[in-house]
Scaffold this motif. Structure first.
Motif, PDB file in Angstrom:
ATOM      1  N   SER A 187       0.860  -1.189   0.000  1.00  0.00           N
ATOM      2  CA  SER A 187       0.000   0.000   0.000  1.00  0.00           C
ATOM      3  C   SER A 187       0.895   1.237   0.000  1.00  0.00           C
ATOM      4  O   SER A 187       2.099   1.160   0.269  1.00  0.00           O
ATOM      5  N   VAL A 188       0.301   2.375  -0.279  1.00  0.00           N
ATOM      6  CA  VAL A 188       1.052   3.627  -0.230  1.00  0.00           C
ATOM      7  C   VAL A 188       1.591   3.850   1.178  1.00  0.00           C
ATOM      8  O   VAL A 188       2.745   4.249   1.353  1.00  0.00           O
ATOM      9  N   ARG A 189       0.795   3.550   2.181  1.00  0.00           N
ATOM     10  CA  ARG A 189       1.251   3.732   3.566  1.00  0.00           C
ATOM     11  C   ARG A 189       2.475   2.874   3.865  1.00  0.00           C
ATOM     12  O   ARG A 189       3.446   3.348   4.467  1.00  0.00           O
ATOM     13  N   GLU A 190       2.457   1.602   3.433  1.00  0.00           N
ATOM     14  CA  GLU A 190       3.620   0.728   3.642  1.00  0.00           C
ATOM     15  C   GLU A 190       4.842   1.246   2.893  1.00  0.00           C
ATOM     16  O   GLU A 190       5.954   1.241   3.425  1.00  0.00           O
ATOM     17  N   ALA A 191       4.633   1.690   1.669  1.00  0.00           N
ATOM     18  CA  ALA A 191       5.739   2.191   0.854  1.00  0.00           C
ATOM     19  C   ALA A 191       6.370   3.433   1.481  1.00  0.00           C
ATOM     20  O   ALA A 191       7.600   3.536   1.569  1.00  0.00           O
ATOM     21  N   VAL A 192       5.547   4.371   1.923  1.00  0.00           N
ATOM     22  CA  VAL A 192       6.058   5.590   2.546  1.00  0.00           C
ATOM     23  C   VAL A 192       6.825   5.256   3.823  1.00  0.00           C
ATOM     24  O   VAL A 192       7.899   5.809   4.086  1.00  0.00           O
TER      25      VAL A 192
ATOM     26  N   ARG B 298      12.500  13.192   5.425  1.00  0.00           N
ATOM     27  CA  ARG B 298      11.240  12.446   5.417  1.00  0.00           C
ATOM     28  C   ARG B 298      10.546  12.656   4.090  1.00  0.00           C
ATOM     29  O   ARG B 298      10.715  13.680   3.443  1.00  0.00           O
ATOM     30  N   ILE B 299       9.748  11.691   3.723  1.00  0.00           N
ATOM     31  CA  ILE B 299       8.887  11.796   2.555  1.00  0.00           C
ATOM     32  C   ILE B 299       7.453  11.697   3.057  1.00  0.00           C
ATOM     33  O   ILE B 299       7.097  10.725   3.722  1.00  0.00           O
TER      34      ILE B 299
ATOM     35  N   PHE C 193       4.929  11.746  -1.824  1.00  0.00           N
ATOM     36  CA  PHE C 193       5.008  10.447  -2.489  1.00  0.00           C
ATOM     37  C   PHE C 193       3.987  10.371  -3.623  1.00  0.00           C
ATOM     38  O   PHE C 193       4.313   9.983  -4.744  1.00  0.00           O
ATOM     39  N   THR C 194       2.758  10.768  -3.319  1.00  0.00           N
ATOM     40  CA  THR C 194       1.685  10.713  -4.316  1.00  0.00           C
ATOM     41  C   THR C 194       1.962  11.663  -5.479  1.00  0.00           C
ATOM     42  O   THR C 194       1.738  11.312  -6.639  1.00  0.00           O
ATOM     43  N   LYS C 195       2.492  12.825  -5.181  1.00  0.00           N
ATOM     44  CA  LYS C 195       2.750  13.825  -6.221  1.00  0.00           C
ATOM     45  C   LYS C 195       3.987  13.486  -7.058  1.00  0.00           C
ATOM     46  O   LYS C 195       3.962  13.625  -8.272  1.00  0.00           O
ATOM     47  N   SER C 196       5.061  13.048  -6.415  1.00  0.00           N
ATOM     48  CA  SER C 196       6.333  12.874  -7.113  1.00  0.00           C
ATOM     49  C   SER C 196       6.621  11.450  -7.559  1.00  0.00           C
ATOM     50  O   SER C 196       7.213  11.245  -8.618  1.00  0.00           O
ATOM     51  N   LEU C 197       6.253  10.473  -6.761  1.00  0.00           N
ATOM     52  CA  LEU C 197       6.646   9.099  -7.068  1.00  0.00           C
ATOM     53  C   LEU C 197       5.571   8.266  -7.752  1.00  0.00           C
ATOM     54  O   LEU C 197       5.898   7.458  -8.624  1.00  0.00           O
ATOM     55  N   ILE C 198       4.322   8.436  -7.392  1.00  0.00           N
ATOM     56  CA  ILE C 198       3.264   7.638  -8.038  1.00  0.00           C
ATOM     57  C   ILE C 198       3.284   7.794  -9.555  1.00  0.00           C
ATOM     58  O   ILE C 198       3.201   6.793 -10.277  1.00  0.00           O
ATOM     59  N   PRO C 199       3.424   9.011 -10.091  1.00  0.00           N
ATOM     60  CA  PRO C 199       3.473   9.104 -11.564  1.00  0.00           C
ATOM     61  C   PRO C 199       4.627   8.309 -12.182  1.00  0.00           C
ATOM     62  O   PRO C 199       4.476   7.741 -13.264  1.00  0.00           O
TER      63      PRO C 199
ATOM     64  N   ARG D 192       6.499   2.839 -18.822  1.00  0.00           N
ATOM     65  CA  ARG D 192       7.855   2.310 -19.012  1.00  0.00           C
ATOM     66  C   ARG D 192       8.248   1.374 -17.884  1.00  0.00           C
ATOM     67  O   ARG D 192       9.112   0.522 -18.060  1.00  0.00           O
ATOM     68  N   ARG D 193       7.641   1.537 -16.716  1.00  0.00           N
ATOM     69  CA  ARG D 193       7.975   0.708 -15.554  1.00  0.00           C
ATOM     70  C   ARG D 193       6.795  -0.153 -15.111  1.00  0.00           C
ATOM     71  O   ARG D 193       6.942  -1.324 -14.870  1.00  0.00           O
ATOM     72  N   GLY D 194       5.660   0.456 -14.887  1.00  0.00           N
ATOM     73  CA  GLY D 194       4.493  -0.292 -14.426  1.00  0.00           C
ATOM     74  C   GLY D 194       4.639  -0.850 -13.031  1.00  0.00           C
ATOM     75  O   GLY D 194       4.141  -1.934 -12.728  1.00  0.00           O
ATOM     76  N   ASP D 195       5.325  -0.115 -12.150  1.00  0.00           N
ATOM     77  CA  ASP D 195       5.561  -0.587 -10.783  1.00  0.00           C
ATOM     78  C   ASP D 195       4.414  -0.290  -9.827  1.00  0.00           C
ATOM     79  O   ASP D 195       4.455  -0.703  -8.673  1.00  0.00           O
ATOM     80  N   ALA D 196       3.402   0.435 -10.293  1.00  0.00           N
ATOM     81  CA  ALA D 196       2.231   0.720  -9.464  1.00  0.00           C
ATOM     82  C   ALA D 196       1.000   0.758 -10.358  1.00  0.00           C
ATOM     83  O   ALA D 196       1.087   1.035 -11.549  1.00  0.00           O
ATOM     84  N   GLN D 197      -0.124   0.443  -9.744  1.00  0.00           N
ATOM     85  CA  GLN D 197      -1.384   0.536 -10.461  1.00  0.00           C
ATOM     86  C   GLN D 197      -2.477   0.963  -9.493  1.00  0.00           C
ATOM     87  O   GLN D 197      -2.376   0.736  -8.291  1.00  0.00           O
ATOM     88  N   CYS D 198      -3.482   1.586 -10.052  1.00  0.00           N
ATOM     89  CA  CYS D 198      -4.615   2.020  -9.249  1.00  0.00           C
ATOM     90  C   CYS D 198      -5.683   0.935  -9.322  1.00  0.00           C
ATOM     91  O   CYS D 198      -6.127   0.556 -10.404  1.00  0.00           O
ATOM     92  N   ILE D 199      -6.048   0.422  -8.168  1.00  0.00           N
ATOM     93  CA  ILE D 199      -7.107  -0.588  -8.080  1.00  0.00           C
ATOM     94  C   ILE D 199      -8.234   0.054  -7.278  1.00  0.00           C
ATOM     95  O   ILE D 199      -8.068   0.328  -6.095  1.00  0.00           O
ATOM     96  N   GLY D 200      -9.333   0.288  -7.965  1.00  0.00           N
ATOM     97  CA  GLY D 200     -10.412   1.057  -7.331  1.00  0.00           C
ATOM     98  C   GLY D 200      -9.930   2.482  -7.166  1.00  0.00           C
ATOM     99  O   GLY D 200      -9.568   3.132  -8.132  1.00  0.00           O
ATOM    100  N   ASN D 201      -9.857   2.940  -5.930  1.00  0.00           N
ATOM    101  CA  ASN D 201      -9.328   4.282  -5.675  1.00  0.00           C
ATOM    102  C   ASN D 201      -8.038   4.228  -4.858  1.00  0.00           C
ATOM    103  O   ASN D 201      -7.638   5.212  -4.259  1.00  0.00           O
ATOM    104  N   GLN D 202      -7.396   3.060  -4.841  1.00  0.00           N
ATOM    105  CA  GLN D 202      -6.173   2.863  -4.067  1.00  0.00           C
ATOM    106  C   GLN D 202      -5.002   2.524  -4.981  1.00  0.00           C
ATOM    107  O   GLN D 202      -5.135   1.694  -5.877  1.00  0.00           O
ATOM    108  N   TRP D 203      -3.861   3.137  -4.742  1.00  0.00           N
ATOM    109  CA  TRP D 203      -2.647   2.782  -5.461  1.00  0.00           C
ATOM    110  C   TRP D 203      -1.976   1.617  -4.755  1.00  0.00           C
ATOM    111  O   TRP D 203      -1.916   1.579  -3.526  1.00  0.00           O
ATOM    112  N   VAL D 204      -1.490   0.669  -5.531  1.00  0.00           N
ATOM    113  CA  VAL D 204      -0.713  -0.440  -4.989  1.00  0.00           C
ATOM    114  C   VAL D 204       0.609  -0.515  -5.755  1.00  0.00           C
ATOM    115  O   VAL D 204       0.669  -0.236  -6.951  1.00  0.00           O
TER     116      VAL D 204
END
Length: 108
Positions: free
Chosen positions: A5-10, A30-31, A36-42, A48-60
């Motif tokens: 989850s985003v929380r775990e990643a942060v 600190r991040i 994180f959502t603004k700079s890293l999620i995109p 080119r990477r596909g290391d995250a995806q939005c499932i419902g309204n949550q990023w994983v």
């Protein structure tokens, strides 16, 4: 495939970057979730990477590639603390891949 989850990643990022003092305040870097959502999620979601995806309204985040981002974040924090990069140095896929691959070469 395991996801974070985003929380775990942060939390994991802050464990890594917190080792390095902020160049102006001297406090641990600190991040925030917002940064994180603004700079890293995109970047994580970039095709080119596909290391995250939005499932419902949550990023994983894909846990199998997450280690590369952790290595990158730690080295980025180190470079900022050492004055080699500014705090505003943009996050980038190219920097991440170069640093992560360099870490593999150092391990061999």
């Amino acid at each position: 495939m395991r996801h974070l989850s985003v929380r775990e990643a942060v939390a994991q990022l802050n464990e890594r970057v917190g080792k390095y003092p902020h160049p102006r305040t001297g406090r641990p870097q600190r991040i925030t979730k917002q940064a994180f959502t603004k700079s890293l999620i995109p970047l994580l979601a970039d095709p080119r990477r596909g290391d995250a995806q939005c499932i419902g309204n949550q990023w994983v985040i894909d846990a199998s590639t997450w280690w590369m981002w952790l290595v990158y974040a730690e080295q980025r924090a180190n470079k900022i603390a050492a004055g080699q990069w500014s705090q505003r140095h943009p996050w980038s896929i190219e920097d991440m891949e170069a640093i992560a691959l360099d870490s593999i070469a150092l391990d061999d």
